[in-house]
Scaffold this motif. Structure first.
Motif, PDB file in Angstrom:
ATOM      1  N   SER A   1       0.822  -1.203   0.000  1.00 31.21           N
ATOM      2  CA  SER A   1       0.000   0.000   0.000  1.00 31.21           C
ATOM      3  C   SER A   1       0.863   1.262   0.000  1.00 31.21           C
ATOM      4  N   LYS A   2       0.556   2.152  -0.936  1.00 33.91           N
ATOM      5  CA  LYS A   2       1.234   3.454  -0.993  1.00 33.91           C
ATOM      6  C   LYS A   2       0.946   4.252   0.283  1.00 33.91           C
ATOM      7  N   SER A   3      -0.294   4.197   0.744  1.00 32.29           N
ATOM      8  CA  SER A   3      -0.685   4.952   1.937  1.00 32.29           C
ATOM      9  C   SER A   3       0.069   4.477   3.174  1.00 32.29           C
ATOM     10  N   GLU A   4       0.115   3.155   3.372  1.00 36.47           N
ATOM     11  CA  GLU A   4       0.827   2.616   4.530  1.00 36.47           C
ATOM     12  C   GLU A   4       2.338   2.848   4.382  1.00 36.47           C
TER      13      GLU A   4
ATOM     14  N   SER B   1       5.912   2.025  -5.796  1.00 38.92           N
ATOM     15  CA  SER B   1       5.305   3.127  -6.542  1.00 38.92           C
ATOM     16  C   SER B   1       6.216   4.340  -6.627  1.00 38.92           C
ATOM     17  N   ASP B   2       5.932   5.203  -7.608  1.00 37.66           N
ATOM     18  CA  ASP B   2       6.653   6.472  -7.721  1.00 37.66           C
ATOM     19  C   ASP B   2       6.524   7.289  -6.437  1.00 37.66           C
ATOM     20  N   ASP B   3       5.322   7.299  -5.864  1.00 38.18           N
ATOM     21  CA  ASP B   3       5.079   8.110  -4.672  1.00 38.18           C
ATOM     22  C   ASP B   3       5.962   7.681  -3.504  1.00 38.18           C
ATOM     23  N   ALA B   4       6.092   6.373  -3.310  1.00 30.43           N
ATOM     24  CA  ALA B   4       6.933   5.880  -2.214  1.00 30.43           C
ATOM     25  C   ALA B   4       8.402   6.199  -2.482  1.00 30.43           C
ATOM     26  N   GLU B   5       8.808   6.108  -3.747  1.00 33.09           N
ATOM     27  CA  GLU B   5      10.191   6.411  -4.112  1.00 33.09           C
ATOM     28  C   GLU B   5      10.496   7.891  -3.870  1.00 33.09           C
ATOM     29  N   VAL B   6       9.563   8.762  -4.250  1.00 35.01           N
ATOM     30  CA  VAL B   6       9.718  10.199  -4.028  1.00 35.01           C
ATOM     31  C   VAL B   6       9.799  10.501  -2.526  1.00 35.01           C
ATOM     32  N   MET B   7       8.963   9.810  -1.752  1.00 38.82           N
ATOM     33  CA  MET B   7       8.961  10.010  -0.303  1.00 38.82           C
ATOM     34  C   MET B   7      10.310   9.615   0.293  1.00 38.82           C
ATOM     35  N   GLN B   8      10.834   8.452  -0.134  1.00 37.34           N
ATOM     36  CA  GLN B   8      12.131   7.994   0.368  1.00 37.34           C
ATOM     37  C   GLN B   8      13.233   9.005   0.061  1.00 37.34           C
ATOM     38  N   LYS B   9      13.265   9.466  -1.188  1.00 39.28           N
ATOM     39  CA  LYS B   9      14.306  10.421  -1.596  1.00 39.28           C
ATOM     40  C   LYS B   9      14.179  11.732  -0.828  1.00 39.28           C
TER      41      LYS B   9
ATOM     42  N   THR C   1       0.578  13.043  -1.299  1.00 37.36           N
ATOM     43  CA  THR C   1       0.824  12.537   0.052  1.00 37.36           C
ATOM     44  C   THR C   1       2.197  12.978   0.529  1.00 37.36           C
ATOM     45  N   ALA C   2       3.204  12.855  -0.337  1.00 36.01           N
ATOM     46  CA  ALA C   2       4.564  13.250   0.029  1.00 36.01           C
ATOM     47  C   ALA C   2       4.625  14.741   0.331  1.00 36.01           C
ATOM     48  N   MET C   3       3.909  15.565  -0.429  1.00 31.41           N
ATOM     49  CA  MET C   3       3.909  17.007  -0.173  1.00 31.41           C
ATOM     50  C   MET C   3       3.410  17.300   1.243  1.00 31.41           C
ATOM     51  N   ARG C   4       2.315  16.663   1.633  1.00 31.48           N
ATOM     52  CA  ARG C   4       1.733  16.951   2.944  1.00 31.48           C
ATOM     53  C   ARG C   4       2.591  16.376   4.077  1.00 31.48           C
ATOM     54  N   PHE C   5       3.006  15.117   3.908  1.00 28.74           N
ATOM     55  CA  PHE C   5       3.784  14.479   4.975  1.00 28.74           C
ATOM     56  C   PHE C   5       5.150  15.144   5.153  1.00 28.74           C
ATOM     57  N   LEU C   6       5.802  15.478   4.039  1.00 24.98           N
ATOM     58  CA  LEU C   6       7.132  16.093   4.133  1.00 24.98           C
ATOM     59  C   LEU C   6       7.063  17.521   4.663  1.00 24.98           C
ATOM     60  N   THR C   7       5.965  18.212   4.395  1.00 26.57           N
ATOM     61  CA  THR C   7       5.788  19.556   4.966  1.00 26.57           C
ATOM     62  C   THR C   7       5.854  19.483   6.492  1.00 26.57           C
TER      63      THR C   7
ATOM     64  N   GLU D   1       0.757  -3.975   4.214  1.00 28.52           N
ATOM     65  CA  GLU D   1      -0.294  -4.711   3.504  1.00 28.52           C
ATOM     66  C   GLU D   1      -0.367  -4.208   2.065  1.00 28.52           C
ATOM     67  N   SER D   2      -0.740  -5.087   1.142  1.00 28.48           N
ATOM     68  CA  SER D   2      -0.912  -4.646  -0.240  1.00 28.48           C
ATOM     69  C   SER D   2      -2.069  -3.652  -0.329  1.00 28.48           C
ATOM     70  N   ASP D   3      -2.104  -2.934  -1.436  1.00 23.24           N
ATOM     71  CA  ASP D   3      -2.965  -1.757  -1.572  1.00 23.24           C
ATOM     72  C   ASP D   3      -4.383  -2.137  -1.985  1.00 23.24           C
ATOM     73  N   TRP D   4      -5.370  -1.848  -1.139  1.00 21.54           N
ATOM     74  CA  TRP D   4      -6.767  -2.132  -1.485  1.00 21.54           C
ATOM     75  C   TRP D   4      -7.240  -1.249  -2.640  1.00 21.54           C
ATOM     76  N   SER D   5      -6.696  -0.039  -2.762  1.00 27.01           N
ATOM     77  CA  SER D   5      -7.065   0.800  -3.915  1.00 27.01           C
ATOM     78  C   SER D   5      -6.688   0.084  -5.206  1.00 27.01           C
ATOM     79  N   SER D   6      -5.508  -0.544  -5.218  1.00 22.83           N
ATOM     80  CA  SER D   6      -5.076  -1.299  -6.399  1.00 22.83           C
ATOM     81  C   SER D   6      -5.936  -2.538  -6.610  1.00 22.83           C
ATOM     82  N   ALA D   7      -6.405  -3.130  -5.517  1.00 23.92           N
ATOM     83  CA  ALA D   7      -7.294  -4.297  -5.633  1.00 23.92           C
ATOM     84  C   ALA D   7      -8.602  -3.928  -6.318  1.00 23.92           C
ATOM     85  N   SER D   8      -8.995  -2.655  -6.205  1.00 21.14           N
ATOM     86  CA  SER D   8     -10.296  -2.240  -6.747  1.00 21.14           C
ATOM     87  C   SER D   8     -10.425  -2.533  -8.235  1.00 21.14           C
ATOM     88  N   TYR D   9      -9.314  -2.433  -8.974  1.00 19.77           N
ATOM     89  CA  TYR D   9      -9.386  -2.628 -10.425  1.00 19.77           C
ATOM     90  C   TYR D   9      -9.677  -4.094 -10.752  1.00 19.77           C
TER      91      TYR D   9
END
Length: 409
Positions: A22-25, A47-55, A71-77, A214-222
């Protein structure tokens, strides 16, 4: 990259898919790991988002470009505001500079943060000079994006006096707040959520621990969308999932019962089985606690020839794109009759779907993935299909493994 999508030759699917964390977790745990390095993380999102957050978390001084990662913008702020001796500029894509950050900035300023706007008041880019934050009481509107709230809760245990957060008004996206508090609890942080007040206690150190994402439920939606549009008897197994998930989008297992999809769990694997037809011609859904699955549900309804009315969608207008207007535009191209307000979507019953329509994705990963299951009902094109890398880089390969015809144009 433009793709041409069409259905498998056999629409009775039996397959297993492993979905990234999960990107969120992942982003929540990455921030907590930066505050408490004794935390280890397994099944981190690719995901790109998790990679951006790590960097971003590795930067001490200079510019941090988070591209499209809200998410990264808000959390990193929140993170940089609370870190002494860190001096950064947070910026992102053109769309990111149009997404509001004022509510979070004002809350952090009340706590003592030093944050200034570099262009438009209330929007990125922002300059942050990290400080020790000693104030601990702050209030926020309760109906804003839960990411503002989670950003404050995540830094709370590292603050000298923790945080006491009052939410003013009716609270939305409660599952995302509870996800954050649940992850804090797993690392030993004490918190409470009573009425409209959330308290998080300070914690100096965390015992060595490994947190499994946990794996991403948003991704499971598809894949729920695919199962709903396939023949009765279709079975798609997904891993790795928990029956008692912290993720709000796990409500999928209840919603898709209405579309004839049954959900069962065995260990960390969840199986979606198509057992029947939709149980109504029109459906009503309140998605205030799970707005990210609205696109998937709308497309599923079009594919099944049923109507829906969805409420609680007010946060979709400030996502990667204005998702309500984007849905209206793309579903209309396919022949749907649809109307939207600033927080609702209504889709009328439609029996015909136009063919060979090109779906625009608006730099929004969910637009690309939500429309993909419709290839079971009509052939379509997906423009800028590489946008899925934001949350689910393997998506098109996983569709190929389900025998969808995915051709690069």
């Amino acid at each position: 990259m433009k793709l041409h999508l069409s259905a498998p030759s056999q629409t009775l699917i039996k397959s297993t898919v492993k979905i990234t964390g999960s990107k969120s977790e992942s982003n929540r745990l990455l921030l907590l790991q930066a505050l408490f390095p004794s935390i280890k993380i397994d099944n981190l999102s690719n995901s790109d988002d998790a990679e951006v957050m790590q960097k971003g978390l590795q930067v001490s001084n200079g510019v941090v470009d988070i591209h499209h990662a809200g998410t990264a913008m808000r959390f990193l702020t929140a993170y940089f505001a609370s870190q002494e001796n860190k001096d950064v500029t947070l910026t992102g894509s053109k769309r990111m500079t149009e997404r509001p950050i004022k509510v979070l900035v004002e809350a952090l300023r009340i706590l003592g943060a030093d944050i200034s706007y570099l262009k438009d008041e209330g929007y990125p880019p922002i300059a942050i000079k990290g400080k020790k934050l000693t104030k601990h009481k702050v209030s926020l509107p309760a109906d804003i994006s839960s990411q503002y709230i989670s950003a404050l809760l995540l830094i709370a245990p590292s603050l000298e006096n923790g945080i006491e957060l009052e939410l003013v008004g009716k609270i939305t996206s409660v599952p995302y707040i509870k996800m954050t508090l649940g992850l804090l609890s797993q690392i030993g942080v004490v918190s409470s959520f009573n009425g409209n007040t959330i308290k998080v206690s300070p914690k100096e150190t965390v015992e060595p621990t490994t947190q499994v994402v946990e794996s991403d439920w948003s991704s499971a939606s598809y894949f729920y969308g695919i199962a709903a549009l396939c023949e009765i008897g279709t079975e798609i197994s997904l891993s790795a999932y928990s029956k008692n998930s912290l993720q709000g989008d796990s409500v999928l297992k209840e919603i898709y019962k209405d579309f004839g999809v049954e959900t069962s769990f065995q260990g960390h694997e969840v199986t979606l089985k198509k057992i029947g037809a939709p149980n109504n011609s029109t459906f009503n859904f309140d998605l205030a606690n799970a707005p990210d699955i609205a696109q998937t549900i709308a497309v599923t309804c079009l594919g099944l020839g049923v109507g829906c009315h969805m409420t609680g969608l007010h946060t979709l207008k400030i996502k990667e794109t204005d998702r309500l207007e984007a849905l209206k535009t793309e579903l209309t191209k396919l022949g749907a009759s649809i109307s939207v307000t600033d927080k609702t979507l209504t889709l009328e019953v439609s029996k015909e779907i136009k063919k060979e329509i090109a779906i625009d994705t608006y730099n929004d990963h969910r637009m690309a993935m939500a429309f993909a299951p419709l290839a079971l009902k009509t052939t379509l094109f997906v423009n800028d299909a590489e946008v899925v890398s934001k949350s689910y880089p393997d998506f098109w390969e996983d569709l190929k493994n389900l025998k969808f015809k995915v051709q690069t144009i």
